[in-house]
Design a protein around this motif. Structure first.
Motif, PDB file in Angstrom:
ATOM      1  N   ILE A   1       0.226  -0.110  15.142  1.00 31.13           N
ATOM      2  CA  ILE A   1       0.977  -0.831  13.846  1.00 31.13           C
ATOM      3  C   ILE A   1       1.782  -1.780  14.169  1.00 31.13           C
ATOM      4  CG2 ILE A   1       2.056  -0.309  11.771  1.00 31.13           C
ATOM      5  CD1 ILE A   1       0.150   2.313  11.611  1.00 31.13           C
ATOM      6  N   ALA A   2       2.709  -1.802  15.325  1.00 34.61           N
ATOM      7  CA  ALA A   2       3.656  -2.815  15.695  1.00 34.61           C
ATOM      8  C   ALA A   2       3.038  -3.936  16.175  1.00 34.61           C
ATOM      9  CB  ALA A   2       4.687  -1.813  16.487  1.00 34.61           C
ATOM     10  N   VAL A   3       1.849  -3.789  16.711  1.00 37.55           N
ATOM     11  CA  VAL A   3       1.137  -4.927  17.297  1.00 37.55           C
ATOM     12  C   VAL A   3       0.827  -5.827  16.129  1.00 37.55           C
ATOM     13  CG1 VAL A   3      -0.596  -5.638  18.553  1.00 37.55           C
ATOM     14  CG2 VAL A   3       0.751  -3.985  19.642  1.00 37.55           C
TER      15      VAL A   3
ATOM     16  N   GLU B   1       1.938  -5.797  13.003  1.00 38.62           N
ATOM     17  CA  GLU B   1       3.088  -6.635  12.342  1.00 38.62           C
ATOM     18  C   GLU B   1       3.240  -7.896  13.258  1.00 38.62           C
ATOM     19  OE1 GLU B   1       7.253  -5.609  10.370  1.00 38.62           O
ATOM     20  OE2 GLU B   1       6.295  -4.221  11.848  1.00 38.62           O
ATOM     21  N   GLU B   2       3.186  -8.032  14.488  1.00 37.12           N
ATOM     22  CA  GLU B   2       3.470  -9.102  15.330  1.00 37.12           C
ATOM     23  C   GLU B   2       2.377 -10.368  14.956  1.00 37.12           C
ATOM     24  OE1 GLU B   2       3.897  -8.542  19.570  1.00 37.12           O
ATOM     25  OE2 GLU B   2       5.908  -7.300  19.245  1.00 37.12           O
ATOM     26  N   LEU B   3       1.188  -9.475  14.948  1.00 35.51           N
ATOM     27  CA  LEU B   3       0.115 -10.566  15.077  1.00 35.51           C
ATOM     28  C   LEU B   3      -0.025 -11.130  13.551  1.00 35.51           C
ATOM     29  CD1 LEU B   3      -2.587  -8.143  16.740  1.00 35.51           C
ATOM     30  CD2 LEU B   3      -1.762 -10.541  17.372  1.00 35.51           C
ATOM     31  N   CYS B   4       0.549 -10.483  12.517  1.00 30.75           N
ATOM     32  CA  CYS B   4       0.466 -10.947  11.076  1.00 30.75           C
ATOM     33  C   CYS B   4       1.653 -11.648  10.441  1.00 30.75           C
ATOM     34  CB  CYS B   4       0.013  -9.813  10.122  1.00 30.75           C
ATOM     35  SG  CYS B   4      -1.506  -9.063  10.510  1.00 30.75           S
ATOM     36  N   ARG B   5       2.691 -11.813  11.673  1.00 31.12           N
ATOM     37  CA  ARG B   5       3.723 -12.695  10.913  1.00 31.12           C
ATOM     38  C   ARG B   5       3.456 -13.961  10.478  1.00 31.12           C
ATOM     39  NH1 ARG B   5       7.981 -10.671  15.623  1.00 31.12           N
ATOM     40  NH2 ARG B   5       8.423  -8.824  14.794  1.00 31.12           N
TER      41      ARG B   5
ATOM     42  N   ALA C   1     -12.691  -2.617  17.324  1.00 36.03           N
ATOM     43  CA  ALA C   1     -12.011  -2.632  18.784  1.00 36.03           C
ATOM     44  C   ALA C   1     -11.122  -1.163  18.769  1.00 36.03           C
ATOM     45  CB  ALA C   1     -11.379  -3.802  19.186  1.00 36.03           C
ATOM     46  N   CYS C   2     -11.505  -0.587  19.829  1.00 36.09           N
ATOM     47  CA  CYS C   2     -10.595   0.605  20.204  1.00 36.09           C
ATOM     48  C   CYS C   2      -9.425  -0.218  20.804  1.00 36.09           C
ATOM     49  CB  CYS C   2     -11.299   1.533  21.042  1.00 36.09           C
ATOM     50  SG  CYS C   2     -10.052   2.857  21.780  1.00 36.09           S
ATOM     51  N   CYS C   3      -8.310  -0.010  20.464  1.00 33.39           N
ATOM     52  CA  CYS C   3      -7.121  -0.589  20.895  1.00 33.39           C
ATOM     53  C   CYS C   3      -5.980   0.278  21.122  1.00 33.39           C
ATOM     54  CB  CYS C   3      -6.635  -1.855  19.795  1.00 33.39           C
ATOM     55  SG  CYS C   3      -5.321  -2.934  20.130  1.00 33.39           S
ATOM     56  N   SER C   4      -5.690   0.168  22.430  1.00 31.34           N
ATOM     57  CA  SER C   4      -4.468   1.206  23.213  1.00 31.34           C
ATOM     58  C   SER C   4      -3.436   0.212  23.779  1.00 31.34           C
ATOM     59  CB  SER C   4      -5.040   2.128  24.121  1.00 31.34           C
ATOM     60  OG  SER C   4      -4.133   2.767  24.754  1.00 31.34           O
ATOM     61  N   VAL C   5      -2.198   0.241  23.344  1.00 31.09           N
ATOM     62  CA  VAL C   5      -1.217  -0.778  23.871  1.00 31.09           C
ATOM     63  C   VAL C   5       0.017   0.186  24.584  1.00 31.09           C
ATOM     64  CG1 VAL C   5       0.328  -2.282  23.212  1.00 31.09           C
ATOM     65  CG2 VAL C   5      -1.677  -2.187  21.734  1.00 31.09           C
ATOM     66  N   ASP C   6       0.392  -0.470  25.833  1.00 25.18           N
ATOM     67  CA  ASP C   6       1.464   0.518  26.362  1.00 25.18           C
ATOM     68  C   ASP C   6       1.886  -0.557  27.638  1.00 25.18           C
ATOM     69  OD1 ASP C   6       2.427   3.378  26.869  1.00 25.18           O
ATOM     70  OD2 ASP C   6       2.397   2.558  28.680  1.00 25.18           O
ATOM     71  N   ARG C   7       3.262  -0.417  27.873  1.00 26.50           N
ATOM     72  CA  ARG C   7       3.739  -1.353  28.862  1.00 26.50           C
ATOM     73  C   ARG C   7       2.958  -1.260  30.110  1.00 26.50           C
ATOM     74  NH1 ARG C   7      10.475  -0.157  27.808  1.00 26.50           N
ATOM     75  NH2 ARG C   7      10.396  -1.312  25.901  1.00 26.50           N
ATOM     76  N   ASP C   8       2.795   0.142  30.326  1.00 27.45           N
ATOM     77  CA  ASP C   8       1.797   0.369  31.518  1.00 27.45           C
ATOM     78  C   ASP C   8       0.253   0.174  31.223  1.00 27.45           C
ATOM     79  OD1 ASP C   8       0.389   1.431  33.903  1.00 27.45           O
ATOM     80  OD2 ASP C   8       1.757   3.268  34.030  1.00 27.45           O
ATOM     81  N   PRO C   9      -0.546  -0.746  31.896  1.00 32.65           N
ATOM     82  CA  PRO C   9      -1.857  -0.833  31.453  1.00 32.65           C
ATOM     83  C   PRO C   9      -2.410   0.081  31.608  1.00 32.65           C
ATOM     84  CG  PRO C   9      -1.172  -2.444  33.050  1.00 32.65           C
ATOM     85  CD  PRO C   9       0.190  -1.917  32.611  1.00 32.65           C
ATOM     86  N   ALA C  10      -2.315   1.078  32.780  1.00 27.80           N
ATOM     87  CA  ALA C  10      -3.123   1.950  33.230  1.00 27.80           C
ATOM     88  C   ALA C  10      -2.939   3.116  32.203  1.00 27.80           C
ATOM     89  CB  ALA C  10      -2.685   2.469  34.600  1.00 27.80           C
ATOM     90  N   VAL C  11      -2.010   3.510  31.734  1.00 26.12           N
ATOM     91  CA  VAL C  11      -1.583   4.512  30.662  1.00 26.12           C
ATOM     92  C   VAL C  11      -2.580   3.869  29.597  1.00 26.12           C
ATOM     93  CG1 VAL C  11      -0.265   5.372  29.064  1.00 26.12           C
ATOM     94  CG2 VAL C  11       0.445   5.213  31.592  1.00 26.12           C
ATOM     95  N   ALA C  12      -2.528   2.996  29.003  1.00 28.25           N
ATOM     96  CA  ALA C  12      -3.285   2.517  27.880  1.00 28.25           C
ATOM     97  C   ALA C  12      -4.800   2.442  28.269  1.00 28.25           C
ATOM     98  CB  ALA C  12      -2.977   0.871  27.749  1.00 28.25           C
TER      99      ALA C  12
ATOM    100  N   THR D   1      -1.153  -4.122  27.988  1.00 29.08           N
ATOM    101  CA  THR D   1      -0.111  -4.755  27.451  1.00 29.08           C
ATOM    102  C   THR D   1      -0.138  -5.258  26.172  1.00 29.08           C
ATOM    103  OG1 THR D   1       0.117  -6.692  28.558  1.00 29.08           O
ATOM    104  CG2 THR D   1       1.070  -4.753  29.678  1.00 29.08           C
ATOM    105  N   ARG D   2       1.068  -5.612  25.565  1.00 22.54           N
ATOM    106  CA  ARG D   2       0.879  -6.426  24.274  1.00 22.54           C
ATOM    107  C   ARG D   2       0.127  -7.769  24.745  1.00 22.54           C
ATOM    108  NH1 ARG D   2       5.672  -5.403  19.976  1.00 22.54           N
ATOM    109  NH2 ARG D   2       5.403  -3.035  20.122  1.00 22.54           N
ATOM    110  N   ASP D   3       0.502  -8.462  25.855  1.00 18.18           N
ATOM    111  CA  ASP D   3      -0.013  -9.807  25.899  1.00 18.18           C
ATOM    112  C   ASP D   3      -1.673  -9.441  26.431  1.00 18.18           C
ATOM    113  OD1 ASP D   3       2.240 -10.949  25.740  1.00 18.18           O
ATOM    114  OD2 ASP D   3       2.941 -10.849  27.657  1.00 18.18           O
ATOM    115  N   ASP D   4      -2.027  -8.373  27.068  1.00 19.17           N
ATOM    116  CA  ASP D   4      -3.461  -8.213  27.295  1.00 19.17           C
ATOM    117  C   ASP D   4      -4.255  -8.071  25.834  1.00 19.17           C
ATOM    118  OD1 ASP D   4      -2.822  -8.181  30.080  1.00 19.17           O
ATOM    119  OD2 ASP D   4      -2.531  -5.696  30.018  1.00 19.17           O
TER     120      ASP D   4
END
Length: 334
Positions: free
Chosen positions: A326-328, A330-334, A211-222, A286-289
């Motif tokens: 990578i930060a995401v 880390e959250e997923l693998c906690r 999966a190509c994965c792009s994360v940003d607070r602004d979903p349009a930017v992602a 977003t991270r939730d998305d």
């Protein structure tokens, strides 16, 4: 599902550093592609920089090296990584093989079947001095008077096959230890088109969806970051059935026309890719998305390979996207 990662870097040192950071974040495997770098050289850099995660090629081109060279490189990479290597192979497309590499494309399913057979036979007997005599239509192997003086770390290195069409996907289910997708496979396509073909032989293989994965607070930017990756794949006419499955045939046609008329490189077509395509085929938002998108693969995939968007972006943009991803992880693998 196992969470795994495809590191990016403007230099091999940066690839290795990204791989190490992803391993520290919890990624269970690290995958390197073959397009702008050699997959095997990149895998060596990642293997030397890490200690726990598997190191795999996703994918190395199957026909542009001889089976013997591929087998030798895999043995060396398995030794370098301490038994962590996974050999991921793919056919590539006809134009890439014939025009870029001067390799005959005919009968890719037969060619890949014989290539995997040859590699495994070489691993099994290369240290004994016994002759190898494997007839074949596309990849015959006859070796006499050869004995490798170094004992391999393993003779059963896992072989994963990349496939999208039904014939190659059935082959992956029949002879592979795993199957690997390209970066745009949706849960619906995985469920309806891939899993039935993989299961046709009755064998169980590791299902790796990328999966190509792009994360940003602004979903349009992602979404805009991922658009170039979608444009890259949309230029491949042999993926017409894939885009039609997602009701995106018209959008693919527009991308192909833009590619043909503009002369732009395939990854530079973000402006021709609407958000509808990006949302359907990538994990962007977003991270939730992203978490919600990942959850849709539960029960379908054994492993998810997350990669940052790269096509059509500046190094600074890709670097920022990779750091966030990578930060995401880390959250997923906690």
């Amino acid at each position: 599902m196992r969470i795994t990662f495809g590191p990016w870097g403007e230099t091999l040192d940066e690839v290795a550093a990204a791989a190490r950071a992803a391993e520290d974040a919890g990624a269970e495997a690290l995958w390197v592609p073959e397009l702008h770098r050699s997959a095997t050289i990149s895998a060596a850099a990642v293997a030397a920089a890490t200690t726990r995660a598997q190191v795999g090629t996703a994918i190395a081109l199957a026909f542009t090296r001889s089976p013997m060279v591929t087998a030798l490189e895999a043995l060396d990479l398995d030794e370098l990584s301490g038994g962590r290597f996974v050999l991921g192979l793919g056919t590539g497309v006809q134009r890439l093989n014939e025009d870029w590499h001067g390799v005959d494309w005919s009968k890719p399913v037969t060619h890949l079947r014989e290539t995997v057979r040859d590699i495994r036979a070489f691993w099994a007997s290369c240290t004994t001095g016994e002759p190898i005599d494997l007839p074949g239509e596309r990849a015959p192997m006859r070796i006499r008077g050869y004995q490798r003086p170094y004992q391999p770390t393993r003779t059963d290195i896992p072989v994963y096959l990349a496939a999208m069409g039904p014939a190659l996907t059935r082959l992956a289910g029949e002879i592979g230890d795993g199957w690997i997708s390209h970066e745009l496979v949706s849960p619906a396509f995985l469920r309806e088109r891939i899993l039935p073909e993989l299961g046709a032989s009755g064998r169980r293989v590791d299902v790796v969806t990328s999966a190509c994965c792009s994360v940003d607070r602004d979903p349009a930017v992602a979404r805009r970051r991922s658009a170039g990756m979608v444009g890259f794949y949309a230029t491949v006419r042999t993926y017409a059935d894939f885009f039609a499955f997602h009701d995106l045939a018209e959008e693919q046609g527009a991308v192909i026309e833009a590619f043909r008329s503009s002369g732009a490189v395939a990854g530079g077509l973000a402006d021709a890719v609407p958000d509808r395509m990006v949302s359907a085929l990538t994990l962007s938002g977003t991270r939730d998305d992203v978490a919600a998108g990942l959850a849709a693969y539960e029960g379908l995939a054994d492993t998810v390979k997350l990669t940052p968007p790269t096509h059509g972006l500046t190094p600074e943009e890709t670097r920022l996207a990779q750091k966030e991803l990578i930060a995401v992880i880390e959250e997923l693998c906690r």
